[in-house]
Design an enzyme around this catalytic site. Structure first.
Site, short mmCIF file in Angstrom:
data_model
loop_
_atom_site.label_atom_id
_atom_site.label_comp_id
_atom_site.label_asym_id
_atom_site.label_seq_id
_atom_site.Cartn_x
_atom_site.Cartn_y
_atom_site.Cartn_z
N SER A 10 -9.25 1.85 3.07
CA SER A 10 -8.43 2.72 2.24
C SER A 10 -7.34 1.99 1.45
O SER A 10 -6.70 2.58 0.59
CB SER A 10 -7.76 3.78 3.10
OG SER A 10 -6.90 3.17 4.07
N LYS A 43 0.83 -1.20 0.00
CA LYS A 43 0.00 0.00 0.00
C LYS A 43 0.87 1.25 0.00
O LYS A 43 1.88 1.33 0.72
CB LYS A 43 -0.90 -0.03 1.24
CG LYS A 43 -1.88 1.14 1.35
CD LYS A 43 -2.71 1.00 2.62
CE LYS A 43 -3.73 2.10 2.78
NZ LYS A 43 -4.54 1.93 4.01
N SER A 62 -9.69 -0.60 7.08
CA SER A 62 -9.07 -0.38 5.77
C SER A 62 -8.35 -1.57 5.17
O SER A 62 -7.91 -1.52 4.03
CB SER A 62 -8.09 0.81 5.85
OG SER A 62 -8.81 2.01 6.00
#
Length: 466
Positions: free
Chosen positions: A158, A81, A182
């Site tokens: 996210s 990420k 997330s």
């Protein structure tokens, strides 16, 4: 895509790399080919590192041939990420600008990963500063949920590109973070498994912060068993606990708590039904089910609706470290950061105190069961078009995070695993929650559930071709 070597169990990849029946180069080549054919459609990556990863994989194979072994994840294709600092790769944290060079120096989490010589395929899209549960981004666009061929649906956030990288065949393991869900939300929305670790178990140093109180690193993979394999590979380097995942228990030895309300409210058609069917299968296999509600769940959710801690803590980070970024924030992020200006210090302290009380209460209550079972996400992944009317994004974002944020505000560890599809044909996740520091046992329980229910690859099949 089911024949892609990246979709084999991580234990099989590990064994094949060491027996010579599989190579790191073959894995990286399969990733590069998947990105070539699906990458533009999936939009999982902000920074694609495929060619460099391929060259690295060739060097890794040479090391294997010499008898070298850097660890269990050696040669495994991994996506990361874009809020983790990774050497040689830019960090944007989903923002419009590249962050200062200090955000390219690895912290303990990435150092533990890179020491094992995986093939880093790239950095996946994130909601700006990880502040959102749907996966949208005004600067870079949203990755496409691969389970709908016609409409552009959200992938969950996210860690927006993480699950997409797995389903798209470019990674075998994905690193995300979880502050309100997330990891678990994108895992559930894209039909993979996800692990939220207990806060404080794994360091968040050199991970761009959203909430210094609630942020925790996490993992996504095709199977709970893959998560257990990766957890064992990383946990020893990141914690003094060094507790390995035990053997999966028999379902007949487990007591699961199933809430009577809250987590089931306002579910999209087919979501509750898929989770209920999975729970009934576990009961038929011998698991004991009891009605079980966490105390103060409504209070925790009310705190989240008021903004929790994330807005204030992100505002503090931006104003002290990156003040020049505030004027260019995604409007969905900017509105919540600006709202933190109106929070007095006493209110922040009050909220911290509430979270401490919620955590203590939940830990005590969860000693009565082995784990708690709920739907992971109540709503089907919305289309981007449906989020355009005023207020639509805020409502959908709140509902997407409602079931997962409880674990964050109560200090729990959590899993999600796919258990079927909803009425729109989109993946549905089963959330499994346990008390703090029970991560290893939670994974073993998840393995036992997965052995009974099957994996996402067997339950969901392949997503439609782009």
């Amino acid at each position: 895509m089911t024949d892609s070597p990246l979709k084999r169990p991580l234990r099989d990849q590990y064994a094949g790399l060491r027996s010579g029946t599989l190579t790191a180069t073959a894995l990286a080549e399969a990733s590069v080919e998947a990105h070539r054919t699906r990458g533009q459609h999936d939009h999982a990556y902000l920074t694609w590192n495929g060619e460099a990863a391929l060259a690295f994989a060739e060097a890794t194979d040479a090391l294997f041939r010499q008898g070298g072994d850097a660890g269990a994840l050696m040669g495994i294709p991994v996506s990361i990420k874009d809020i983790y600092a990774v050497p040689g790769l830019p960090t944007y944290a989903g923002s419009s600008r590249r962050l200062p060079k200090q955000w390219e120096q690895p912290g303990p989490m990435i150092a533990a990963l890179l020491a094992q010589l995986p093939s880093v395929m790239g950095k996946t899209h994130s909601v700006e500063f990880a502040f959102g549960g749907l996966g949208t981004n005004a600067h870079w666009g949203a990755p496409r949920n691969p389970w709908d061929r016609q409409a552009h649906r959200t992938p969950g956030g996210s860690s927006a590109g993480a699950g997409v990288s797995l389903i798209g065949g470019t990674a075998s393991l994905a690193l995300g973070t979880d502050t309100a869900g997330s990891v678990r939300v994108p895992a559930a929305m894209t039909g993979v498994a996800g692990l939220k670790t207990t806060v404080g178990r794994w360091s968040t140093d050199q991970i761009v912060p959203l909430s210094t109180t609630l942020d925790t690193p996490g993992l996504l993979a095709h199977r709970v068993d893959d998560l257990a394999f990766a957890f064992d590979a990383l946990d020893g380097a990141l914690t003094r606990r060094r507790s390995r995942v035990p053997a999966p228990p028999a379902l007949a030895d487990l007591t699961f708590g199933v809430p009577g309300a809250f987590f089931w409210d306002d579910c999209s058609p087919g979501v509750a039904e898929a989770v209920e069917a999975a729970i009934r299968r576990l009961e038929a296999a011998g698991a004991r089910l009891i009605t079980f509600d966490l105390p103060h769940t409504d209070e925790a959710y009310a705190l989240f609706q008021q903004g929790g801690l994330a807005a204030a803590e992100l505002a503090a980070f931006l104003k002290t470290e990156l003040p020049e970024m505030i004027e260019t924030l995604d409007p969905n992020v900017a509105a919540r950061v600006k709202a933190a200006d109106d929070m007095p210090a006493w209110e922040y302290v009050r909220r911290r105190t509430i979270i401490d009380k919620l955590t203590a209460s939940a830990a005590t209550r969860l000693t009565d069961v082995d784990a708690m079972l709920t739907p992971t996400v109540a709503l089907t992944p919305p289309t981007l078009e449906s989020l355009l009317p005023e207020g639509a994004y805020a409502r959908a974002n709140m509902l997407a995070l409602r079931n997962t944020v409880i674990a964050n505000l109560m200090g729990l560890c959590g899993l999600t695993m796919p258990v079927g599809k909803d009425s729109a044909g989109m993946p549905v996740g089963l959330q499994v929650l346990a008390g703090p520091w029970q991560d290893a046992r939670l994974l073993a329980i998840g393995q036992a559930i997965e052995e009974q229910l099957g994996t996402g690859i067997t339950l969901l099949g392949e997503p439609p071709a782009p």
